[in-house]
Design a protein around this motif. Sequence first.
Motif, PDB file in Angstrom:
ATOM      1  N   ALA A 178       0.823  -1.209   0.000  1.00 54.03           N
ATOM      2  CA  ALA A 178       0.000   0.000   0.000  1.00 54.03           C
ATOM      3  C   ALA A 178       0.860   1.263   0.000  1.00 54.03           C
ATOM      4  O   ALA A 178       0.566   2.233  -0.714  1.00 54.03           O
ATOM      5  CB  ALA A 178      -0.926  -0.001   1.213  1.00 54.03           C
TER       6      ALA A 178
ATOM      7  N   GLU B 122     -10.180   3.061   3.899  1.00 56.85           N
ATOM      8  CA  GLU B 122     -10.382   1.625   4.060  1.00 56.85           C
ATOM      9  C   GLU B 122     -11.869   1.396   4.274  1.00 56.85           C
ATOM     10  O   GLU B 122     -12.503   2.072   5.083  1.00 56.85           O
ATOM     11  CB  GLU B 122      -9.588   1.050   5.233  1.00 56.85           C
ATOM     12  CG  GLU B 122      -9.752  -0.466   5.335  1.00 56.85           C
ATOM     13  CD  GLU B 122      -8.777  -1.139   6.299  1.00 56.85           C
ATOM     14  OE1 GLU B 122      -8.870  -2.375   6.434  1.00 56.85           O
ATOM     15  OE2 GLU B 122      -7.948  -0.446   6.899  1.00 56.85           O
TER      16      GLU B 122
ATOM     17  N   LEU C  66      -8.624   0.757   0.210  1.00 61.84           N
ATOM     18  CA  LEU C  66      -8.188  -0.512   0.786  1.00 61.84           C
ATOM     19  C   LEU C  66      -9.390  -1.330   1.248  1.00 61.84           C
ATOM     20  O   LEU C  66     -10.398  -0.774   1.695  1.00 61.84           O
ATOM     21  CB  LEU C  66      -7.270  -0.272   1.982  1.00 61.84           C
ATOM     22  CG  LEU C  66      -6.024   0.575   1.763  1.00 61.84           C
ATOM     23  CD1 LEU C  66      -5.384   0.937   3.102  1.00 61.84           C
ATOM     24  CD2 LEU C  66      -5.031  -0.171   0.884  1.00 61.84           C
TER      25      LEU C  66
END
Length: 244
Positions: free
Chosen positions: A64, A80, A148
């Motif tokens: 990431a 996320e 994410l």
Amino acid sequence: MSVFEERFATYRQQHLGLIGKLIYREESEILDLFPDSESAAEVVKDLEELASSSGLQRKLTKIALNQLRIQPNDKVSAIEVCGGSCWLLRSLLLKAENTGLRINAIGSDISQRHIETNKEEFGNMNIKWAIADATDLPYPDVHFDLALNCQALHHFPVDMVIKLLTELKRVAKKVLIFDLRRTFYGPTFVRLLSPFYSKSFINDGIISHRRAYSIQEMRFIIELADLPYSVTPFTPVGMLVESI
């Protein structure tokens, strides 16, 4: 049943094979049935502990961070979704701070309990917490540099997987997803962890490995919906789904 679901059901039936038929089960987990319960909180906590002790957290954080480093600005943004405790986003922020990279971060989950817990436990971190449906996010197009998602795809039927992948690609330049992949040894691996983790986690872990999509199935879903993603094996029991 939608056209996507019908075509996928036919594909799965034709490609499961003998071992696949013995392993595959479609059951609901504690996280699905009682997302705001104490048992669900145990599962979320143990998921983070296993990610840390197994090295998964470190590996995903590195990937990431590399994705954010290639962005042209010194200040980037990340979200996320379906995050639970958002352990990957938190790990990413800590690692980025050590490299001087600044991240505008949003941690989200559909469970109010998880988000309230995160606010209490991680309120000192530079993260905005949001209760959000990952298939219908309240953000404009290309709002984030990176989106994410960890260990959530197997909780959704095909139509919802397609919606989630479509929505993440809409709001972010780059999407990084980790999920389990169905293997014949996955459930056995989880059972071996019984002395170290909660009964709730072991219950959900076994179900997760039995219901998870295979690499071939996930590739078929992406091809079926004509989505700009790649799928690759990652760890002995996982896979990466990345936007391209």
